[in-house]
Each structure stands twice: as C-alpha cells, then as structure tokens.
Scaffold this motif. Sequence first.
Motif, mmCIF file in Angstrom:
data_model
loop_
_atom_site.group_PDB
_atom_site.id
_atom_site.type_symbol
_atom_site.label_atom_id
_atom_site.label_comp_id
_atom_site.label_asym_id
_atom_site.label_seq_id
_atom_site.Cartn_x
_atom_site.Cartn_y
_atom_site.Cartn_z
ATOM 1 N N VAL A 1 33.170 28.886 -40.109
ATOM 2 C CA VAL A 1 34.112 27.809 -40.374
ATOM 3 C C VAL A 1 35.038 27.605 -39.170
ATOM 4 C CG1 VAL A 1 36.076 27.150 -41.809
ATOM 5 C CG2 VAL A 1 34.021 28.068 -42.866
ATOM 6 N N GLY A 2 35.432 28.733 -38.561
ATOM 7 C CA GLY A 2 36.347 28.672 -37.418
ATOM 8 C C GLY A 2 35.732 27.930 -36.247
ATOM 9 N N VAL A 3 34.481 28.219 -35.955
ATOM 10 C CA VAL A 3 33.831 27.560 -34.819
ATOM 11 C C VAL A 3 33.724 26.056 -35.087
ATOM 12 C CG1 VAL A 3 31.653 27.349 -33.567
ATOM 13 C CG2 VAL A 3 32.620 29.603 -33.996
ATOM 14 N N LEU A 4 33.379 25.700 -36.326
ATOM 15 C CA LEU A 4 33.293 24.275 -36.659
ATOM 16 C C LEU A 4 34.672 23.617 -36.568
ATOM 17 C CD1 LEU A 4 30.778 24.317 -39.631
ATOM 18 C CD2 LEU A 4 30.397 23.510 -37.311
ATOM 19 N N LEU A 5 35.678 24.323 -37.093
ATOM 20 C CA LEU A 5 37.047 23.812 -37.015
ATOM 21 C C LEU A 5 37.446 23.641 -35.548
ATOM 22 C CD1 LEU A 5 39.594 23.138 -38.671
ATOM 23 C CD2 LEU A 5 40.257 25.517 -38.485
ATOM 24 N N GLY A 6 37.075 24.630 -34.761
ATOM 25 C CA GLY A 6 37.354 24.557 -33.329
ATOM 26 C C GLY A 6 36.636 23.372 -32.695
ATOM 27 N N GLY A 7 35.437 23.109 -33.192
ATOM 28 C CA GLY A 7 34.687 21.958 -32.691
ATOM 29 C C GLY A 7 35.458 20.673 -32.922
ATOM 30 N N VAL A 8 36.018 20.540 -34.123
ATOM 31 C CA VAL A 8 36.800 19.334 -34.424
ATOM 32 C C VAL A 8 38.071 19.305 -33.578
ATOM 33 C CG1 VAL A 8 37.989 18.048 -36.218
ATOM 34 C CG2 VAL A 8 35.888 19.271 -36.764
ATOM 35 N N MET A 9 38.691 20.494 -33.427
ATOM 36 C CA MET A 9 39.938 20.532 -32.653
ATOM 37 C C MET A 9 39.685 20.114 -31.208
ATOM 38 S SD MET A 9 41.666 23.886 -34.376
ATOM 39 C CE MET A 9 42.771 24.347 -33.070
ATOM 40 N N GLN A 10 38.603 20.603 -30.608
ATOM 41 C CA GLN A 10 38.334 20.224 -29.221
ATOM 42 C C GLN A 10 37.934 18.744 -29.154
ATOM 43 O OE1 GLN A 10 35.109 19.779 -27.474
ATOM 44 N NE2 GLN A 10 33.998 19.714 -29.410
ATOM 45 N N TYR A 11 37.320 18.248 -30.214
ATOM 46 C CA TYR A 11 37.014 16.814 -30.280
ATOM 47 C C TYR A 11 38.307 16.011 -30.273
ATOM 48 C CZ TYR A 11 35.892 12.499 -32.903
ATOM 49 O OH TYR A 11 35.789 11.210 -33.334
ATOM 50 N N VAL A 12 39.260 16.482 -31.085
ATOM 51 C CA VAL A 12 40.534 15.781 -31.171
ATOM 52 C C VAL A 12 41.284 15.851 -29.841
ATOM 53 C CG1 VAL A 12 42.816 15.894 -32.245
ATOM 54 C CG2 VAL A 12 40.765 16.038 -33.665
ATOM 55 N N ILE A 13 41.202 17.002 -29.180
ATOM 56 C CA ILE A 13 41.946 17.173 -27.929
ATOM 57 C C ILE A 13 41.248 16.495 -26.757
ATOM 58 C CG2 ILE A 13 42.836 18.859 -26.275
ATOM 59 C CD1 ILE A 13 42.963 20.853 -28.643
ATOM 60 N N LEU A 14 39.936 16.722 -26.643
ATOM 61 C CA LEU A 14 39.217 16.287 -25.437
ATOM 62 C C LEU A 14 38.373 15.038 -25.636
ATOM 63 C CD1 LEU A 14 37.846 19.743 -24.266
ATOM 64 C CD2 LEU A 14 39.793 18.520 -23.309
ATOM 65 N N ALA A 15 38.201 14.631 -26.909
ATOM 66 C CA ALA A 15 37.298 13.526 -27.224
ATOM 67 C C ALA A 15 35.870 13.843 -26.822
ATOM 68 C CB ALA A 15 37.772 12.219 -26.585
ATOM 69 N N ASN A 16 35.539 15.138 -26.787
ATOM 70 C CA ASN A 16 34.137 15.549 -26.633
ATOM 71 C C ASN A 16 33.457 15.367 -27.975
ATOM 72 O OD1 ASN A 16 33.961 16.462 -24.038
ATOM 73 N ND2 ASN A 16 34.354 18.609 -24.554
ATOM 74 N N PRO A 17 32.136 15.202 -28.007
ATOM 75 C CA PRO A 17 31.471 15.240 -29.313
ATOM 76 C C PRO A 17 31.756 16.579 -30.008
ATOM 77 C CG PRO A 17 29.969 14.451 -27.628
ATOM 78 C CD PRO A 17 31.226 14.857 -26.925
ATOM 79 N N VAL A 18 31.844 16.520 -31.367
ATOM 80 C CA VAL A 18 32.243 17.702 -32.136
ATOM 81 C C VAL A 18 31.371 18.909 -31.817
ATOM 82 C CG1 VAL A 18 32.432 18.675 -34.453
ATOM 83 C CG2 VAL A 18 33.210 16.344 -34.006
ATOM 84 N N PHE A 19 30.044 18.666 -31.761
ATOM 85 C CA PHE A 19 29.146 19.806 -31.602
ATOM 86 C C PHE A 19 28.944 20.202 -30.144
ATOM 87 C CE2 PHE A 19 28.151 18.282 -35.842
ATOM 88 C CZ PHE A 19 28.340 19.461 -36.541
#
Lengths: 844, 264
Positions: A783-801
């Motif tokens: 769950v943490g890695v997925l949450l982190g994926g969303v967080m980096q998406y929000v911060i960097l606008a990278n794709p979630v995965f």
Amino acid sequence: MLRAMLRDLRAHLGRVAMTLAAIVLGVGFVVATWVVSDSAAATVRGGGQRTDVSALVQLERRAADPRRPGIAPEVVTRLAALPGVSRVEGVRSGYAALVGADGKLGTTYWPGTAGTDWDGSQRFELTAGRGPQRAGEVALEYQAAAEAGISVGGRARILLTEGRDDTATVVGLFAYHPSGREFDPAVAYDGDTAARLLRSQDDDPAAVPGFDRVEVSGAAEDALVAAVRGQLGADYEVRSGGELREELARSADSDADVIRKALLTFAAVALMAGVFVIANTFTMLVTQRTRQFALLRAVGARRAQVRRAVLAEAVVLGVVGATVGVALGVGLGLLGMRVLPIVGTVRYAVSPWAILLGYAVGIVVTVVAAYGSARRAARVSPMAALRTDAAVPRRSLVLRTVLGVVAVAGGVAMIALTRAAELDEPARIQAMAGAVLAWVGVLLMAPVLVAGVLRPLARVLGARGGPVTRIALRNAVRDPRRTAATASALMIGLSLVCAFATVGQTLTASLTDEIRTAVPPDAVVVRAAAFGQLDDAARATAAAVPGVGALAVPRLGGAELLPASGKGVEVQFTALDPAALGTALRPRVTAGGSDLRGGVLLDEQRAAEAGLKVGDEVRLRFGAADAAGGSTGAEVRARVAGLHRSSELLRGVVLDQALLPAGVDSYNDSMYVLGGDPGALRAGVERVFAARPDVVVLDREELLDELLAPFQLVLGLVYVLLGAAVVIAVFGVVNTLALSVLERTRELGVFRALGASRPLVRRTVRRESVVISLYGGLLGIGVGVLLGGVMQYVILANPVFDMSVPWSTAGVALAGMALVGVLAALWPARRAARADILAAIATE
Amino acid sequence: MTSFEAAVSAEDLTKRYGTGDAQVTALDAVTVAFGRGELTAIMGPSGSGKSTLMHCLAGLDTPTSGRVWLHGARHGSADRVELSGLRDDALTALRRDRMGFVFQAFNLLPTLTAWENITLPLDLAGRKPDLGFADTVVDAVGLRDRLHHRPSQLSGGQQQRVACARALVSRPDVVFADEPTGALDSRAGAEVLGFLRRSVDELGQTVVMVTHDPVAAGYADRVLFLADGAIVDELRDPSADRVLDRVRGLESAARGRAGVGAGA
C-alpha cells in the motif's frame, strides 16, 4: 456493578498493559509536541527577546540604493543628541564567511555568511571567552565555530568581499539575538575593524560604508520613537521596540505553529495506530468475558448498564494511560528541547493546554476505540450464561467490506480522473485525497483481505508444512478481524514509511537521472560554496585552466514566454554558450536539434501546454530591474530549434547567452568543465581554486550527493517520526498474541499433553506472530509503495506507476517486521509454553 | 489372562495437595499394575483420586512420592521406563510416542481437520503415519467421510471418535481415557466405548479408562474401585449391574465411615 467491572479491570491489568503502553506513547507524542513547540516559542520570546532597543532605524527600502553607503555616522551623532536617549548603537553588517578546516566555506545555511561589529548590547550573549577589542581579534557564532572546528584561542580565517580575507585570533564565542529580521552573523569584529573590513557584496568598494541600522535605547519609548522620526525624515524607517518585539514574538509563534502542525500530523498517525490496538484489545477482552456479561444480563443488568460499564473501563484506562502519557510527553518534550540547537537560554513551557489535550486525547481515543466493543458486550444474550461456547454477537463484515471497496474504488477513480498533463492545484488535491481515501479503504477491507489472501496461503502452506507452521498459520487466520486489526496497526506506520521512501527514491532516481544525463561522467563541477554565486573572476579563472575543452556556464533566471498568439506564461530560462551545450552540459532533446545558434530549446511540457512545435517562432520577455525598482521588458524573438526535458541543471527555455539582454537578472552557481584527462583536469581546476574558499570543485557524483543530501535528511526525520506509530503497532502484536494465548489455554494444554514440547509451543506462537507481522508488513509495503506512487505523481506529475520502488527500504522493513514478529512473541510464547497441562484439560 | 503382563505399573504412588491443615491426600500409597491388552476401568466417586491416579500414570502430574513404570511391549522388557525423575522434554516425548489420550472434552485442536488431528502426534514426532494402519483406524471409527472437517463441524460423538483414532494411530503402549463419555449422550457414548473395546480385542491395545459411569465400566476387562485415594476393590469381567452393585456397596460403606451426606 461499576465497582465489579473496575475490580475486574484491576484484576486483568496485565492483559491491558500493552494497550496502556499504546495510549501512553500516543499521548506522550502529542504532549511532547506541544511542549517542544511552546518551549521553542517561549525561548525565542523570552531568551531571545531583547529589552534594550526602544527604536530601530533602517533606510527605507526605496532609498536603499544597491550601491548605497548605508546610514552615515553623523546620523548616529544626531540621534545621540536627542533628549531621553541613553544609548545609540550603529550596527554594521557585511559579507564575512568563516572558512572551515578544509579551506572551504561551510555548507550550513544558518548562520549565514554575515559579519557585524561587536558591542555591549544584548545582541551578543557570550557562551565562551570575551568580545573582540582590537584588530586581530574576532568572536564567532558558537555553532558556526563548532562546524568549522574552531574554539577560543584558535585562529579563524574569514573570507571577505572582493576576494580579500582576514585571519584573526578567536577570543570569544557568542549566541546572537537580533533586534529585528536580519541575517544572523557568524563573525563579529570590534567596531573599528568592522568598519575597515566589512562590506556588502553590492557595496561600492571605494565608498566608506555606513551603518546597516541604528539601535536607539531610552526611557520613554513612544516619545523617543516620535523624536527619532522627527529628526530623520522619510528616507528612514523607524520602528519601536514594542513593534519589534511583537514582530519577533509573532514570528516565533508562527514558527512554533509550523513545528506543532508538522509534529501533530505524525502524532495523529501514531494515535490512529493506537486506535486499532486499543479497539482490538477491547474486542478480545469483551469476547473473553462473554459469560460474565451474560450473567450480569441474566441477573438483571440493562443493556445500557453493561455498555456503560465497558465504557467506564475505557475511561479508566484512558485516564491512567493519559496520566503516564502526559508525564512521558513532558519528559520527552523537555529532553527534546535539550537536544534542539537553541540559541542561549532555553525556556521550558508546559502549558495547561498541553496537559488538558493529553488527557482529552487519551480518553477520547480510548473511548472511541472501545465503543464498538461496549455495544457488542451489551448485546450479549442472557442465555449465553448457560452455554459454554457462547460468543459475543458480531456485526457481519459486509458493511465494512462494502465501505472499503467503495472507498478504494472511489479513491482510485479520483486519482484516475486527474491527468498528469494538466495537474493543477485542485487536481493535485483531488489525487492526494483519492490516495488517502483508498488507503482508508484498504484499512476497512483488511479483515476480508486476511480471509481472502492469508487464508488460501495458510491452506496451501499449512497442508504441506509441519505441525508448527500449520497450527501457526491456522491460528493467524482464525479470527480475520483480530489479525486484520493487528496487521492494520502495523500497516499504518509502515505504509507511510514506504510511501515516503518511494517518493524519496523517485525524487532521488529522477534527480540522479537528470544529473547523469546533463553532466558528462568526466566533467569537473565548479560550484559556489555556502549557497553563494560564482563571480566573473571565478568564471575567468575556470576558462584559463590549461586543458579545458568545453566550459558550460549556465545562467538561470525567469522570463515570460509569449507564443505568436495567446497569453504569456512564466518560464525559467538557462542561458549558456552554444558550444558548451551537448559537450560540458547535455540536454535531453526530445524533438528537433540542440544547436542554440539555430534557435532556443523549449521545455517539452511547456511546449505542449502552449501548443508550440519545433520551427515555431516564440518571443521571450525578460524583466530587468531598473534603478527605480520597476522593470523594463526586453523582448527577444527566436525560433524553436528543439524540445527538451527540463531538468535541475538545464531549466525551462535553453538559449544562447548572446541572446540575453544586458542587465537581466540571472544567477550562476555552477560551471561544468570538460577536457583531456579527467584526473589532470580536476587537479588543475582544484589548484586554481585552492585560494578560493567560496568555490568548491566536485565531480559529477559528488555534485549528486550534495543535491540529494537535503532529501535524505528530511526522509530520515520522517522515518523517525513515523517510528512511534510502528512501535505502538508492535505493542499491538504483543497484545494480540498474549490475549490469544490466554484464550487458547485449553487447546495449548491438549497440545502439550499430546506431546508438543515447550520449545515447539514457543515456536508455534512465534511463527504465528511472524506471520501476522509479515502480513502487516507486506500490506504496508504494498500500500505504501502505491501511495508513494500517487504522491510522486502529485509532486512531479510523473505517471503513477513510474515510481521507483525503494527495494532496500522495503527489504529492511520486511526484515524488520520478521524481527518484530519474533520479539513480540517472546513473552506470549513463554506464557504459552508454561501453560499448565492439567489446568488446561480439566473439565471443571 | 493366564499370563498377566503389565503395560503400566505404579508403586507406592502418593499425591498430596497443599500443606498443613489444608493438606489433602489425593492418592495414598497406591500400588497397581495395568495388564497389557486389557481395558481397565478406574471407578470411584468424585474426589476419590481416580483422575489424579491417571494423570500421575500418564506423566501429566508429578506424584509426591512413589514410582511409575511404562513397560514397552514391542521392544522387550528392557524397554521399561520409569517416569518419575524424567524431565519435561523426555516426558513430552514419551507421551507423544508411547501414550495416547482421550479427554472428556476439548480434545481436538480447533484449527486442524479431523485427519490432521488424528495424525498430530505423529506429525509432532516427525514420523510419517502408517497409512494402512491409519486407514484401519479411520474405518473402525467410521469417519472416512468426515476427515476434512474441522472439529466445529463435527458432533460431540464424532469429535470423541476422532480423539480415539488419534490416540490409537501411533500404536501407543497405553491409551489413557479420562471420562471419554462424560460429555456425550448414551448412544454416542456407546459408540465410543464400543470402539475402545474393539481396539483391545482386535488390535491388542492397552487402555486405561477413568469413569464414574457403571455402564462404561461394564465394557472393561477389569474394574478398579478407588475411594479416598486408595484402591478398595477390584472386579474382573464385570457387567454394568455388578459394577453398580459394587458402587452402591462402596457408597454405603463410605457413608458408614464418614457419616450422613459424605460421598456425594
């Protein structure tokens, strides 16, 4: 009846010990947060607050010419003549940077690279030695001195403006108390030496420098301020001591508030883990006493009475836990204030609010967590008293699961509906809220996940494995809610650790990739030390190093990008020599070419937003500050030669430095040198900058380390703060196991009678514990890695995965969870192994 | 029964609980031997010490004084083990490998299936079950179609039959059954007792059973009567009626000794 329940609570206090520990830790965290932030504010207000300034005089900003001479000495003389003035002190300020043992400036941001003149006012609080009295003596700010490794009696080398430097004997160390907002100095000279040495970097080297500000003391503050204002006129800004103190107090409070809010967030996470632990304990306690509740009901207790009795237990537990927790929190807070680097005298502040809040949190959290169990206890039928296998009625998991699925689906939908290309503020908030919602959804679904994931696993492994594995696994999935609650508490802390680790890893990976793409492996990096800039001399020195093939000197700044039609957008620009682009500094070109002689390189994201393509014409408007503080727009037309991916070193629009209009604000803090043998080149570059403490020479990987250091620091801090939640969850594992072992006394007796040795019983409990911990760990990491994926998406606008999975952190976390499992089982396993066979199998 | 060969024997077995005035003598210098290939029932009123005797014989409880031997059959008379003085690990291994147990209730581990419960002692020893023999036992208790059920899905009688099968599957030197029918209705009880009887007749198993039910004792080859921690009587090849007569006789004797109201 209440008395009976409370007596009961006292009798099984051992069973709630771990719950108490969870409450204590949670409350302790909250209270410590309060104490630290209050004390920090009080320290600044009290210890840092000066009483010897009635008025502070500074030049009005618009009168402050960058090449100003400062406040003239005759102003000080005039002010001294005013009635009621007891002290007038002109304060100097200039560039003065302490050189460290390695011959370079330090890398700390604070205290800065400022110097001042020593006086007897409350500005200085000596921590060692005395103040400087003559040329050749200097006093240092104590933390700066510690960082540079210099103590009283030592020699300090101080870098001044225009490449001058000074070496003086350190006669004292001080803590600094500003009178208003100012750069805290690291260096203090006596008045005459300060006048001789200290210049601002903008100052005219030929002019005699004036004072940066003047402090005036006197009895009647209001009258004094009025008199000073009357004397000086509109070019001077005069603030009263009261205003200054208020301003300082306000800023201290707001700083404290920032600390408080940040810490409270982590405290809330810890409390959330605590809620799961407490709720689980109460569920088990109620289950174990089913017959007792039935008996109470059978002899005439109303449902409400049973419910109130359980809630009363919770209140008592909450009060006891909060009392210990408040004490712990105050202790931790005071300890924290000792550890924090605080200037001068620390003032401790334990406000009644902190204590009240501690009690409120302890009691409310416990009661809320116990409420469900209280209701269930009240629903026990009186008939249950007559049956041996009576169970507490439990609400089905359907509602919880449905809510969980809805939350996960809703959260995922909220994230999916945002698009990386147009991630504006509301979209970011929506995506983050979606992530939190999905996270809560997983918590709600945890019992079903135990049944759905762990149970099949237990079936497969249990059928194959020996009796230890089989029984341990079966026990772990026996009550999905219990395992889920235990694992959920672990998941809360761990998922956040992993989320931050993922964000950190992604940022690190993307920064690493950017730097490694932009800087050739053999390049030598010349960088300004102590957050400064490179000057013309440094640039000329670098260019003159023998063997230099290519030299990139990127100047960064801001401009407005104007497409042929439509609205302009703010962009960053990087200007450099076209010959250096692609050699000493390499852009990541995604379309077109990279020859700046043929036009500019546009950031691909900006280009997409503005609908610009290779070959289009764009206009760039540069703002240049004029003497009056306004701006004159100089416009440049250019063709788009190519598109590139913006990076830390090559930001936004990349253009030929020849296109940059004169006078445009830009800064240059690094140069990249390429040529010949890298070892010889670096030696050569280091040699020419050996006498420049404000310039450091690095290679690519060292530059990377320097840029990554702040992330590591923040991540480390976050891990420590989330540690509390994990520790509370570990108590939860111990608690679950201990209570489960108690419940299984009979079973353990049969197990022992049939030939299970004590070590085998211990192994079984331990393995169950490891299974629960690992399950919580895996859930948390996933769950943490997925949450982190969303967080980096929000911060960097990278794709979630596109997140980078922090394998090492995940590995350490998983190993840690296995260890937690083993440690948590120590006590319960010993208990289980000690179970008396006869008592266990006796029928009555 | 021409050559009486003991499977378990005890000498001067004494067990006292508590100290001083509160001291209770549960077993008073009991010397007894249980024949191999026999079903022996131990009877007596509540508090007579019959369960304590069994627990001491099985190494579940430690006697205050006296000695207990377990006589190995398959390994010859040299395989005689004295229980007193054994450490917990050795006793545990002995229980696992050479004894079988059937308790009154809560016999089974709730998380294991019937089959897993049956093979648990072998599992614990790390031995592979003798599938042929296990099949025989399973068929004998009539549980073939219930092997993959959990205890909670079985009736009380079925649970007790699983316990019996488990006690037998490792071919122990002796099976101890502590009130095996105490929690069952008469039909289920009869099934369990019938099964224990057959294990003696057909498999040559040694069974020691504690019971207070004359009907259960009627299945035994030999009944020992305990009162106040001592063996007071014995009956060979009993019927339920003869057992009942003997019990009544003992109870009236007890009343005679202790006055009205004792013996309940």
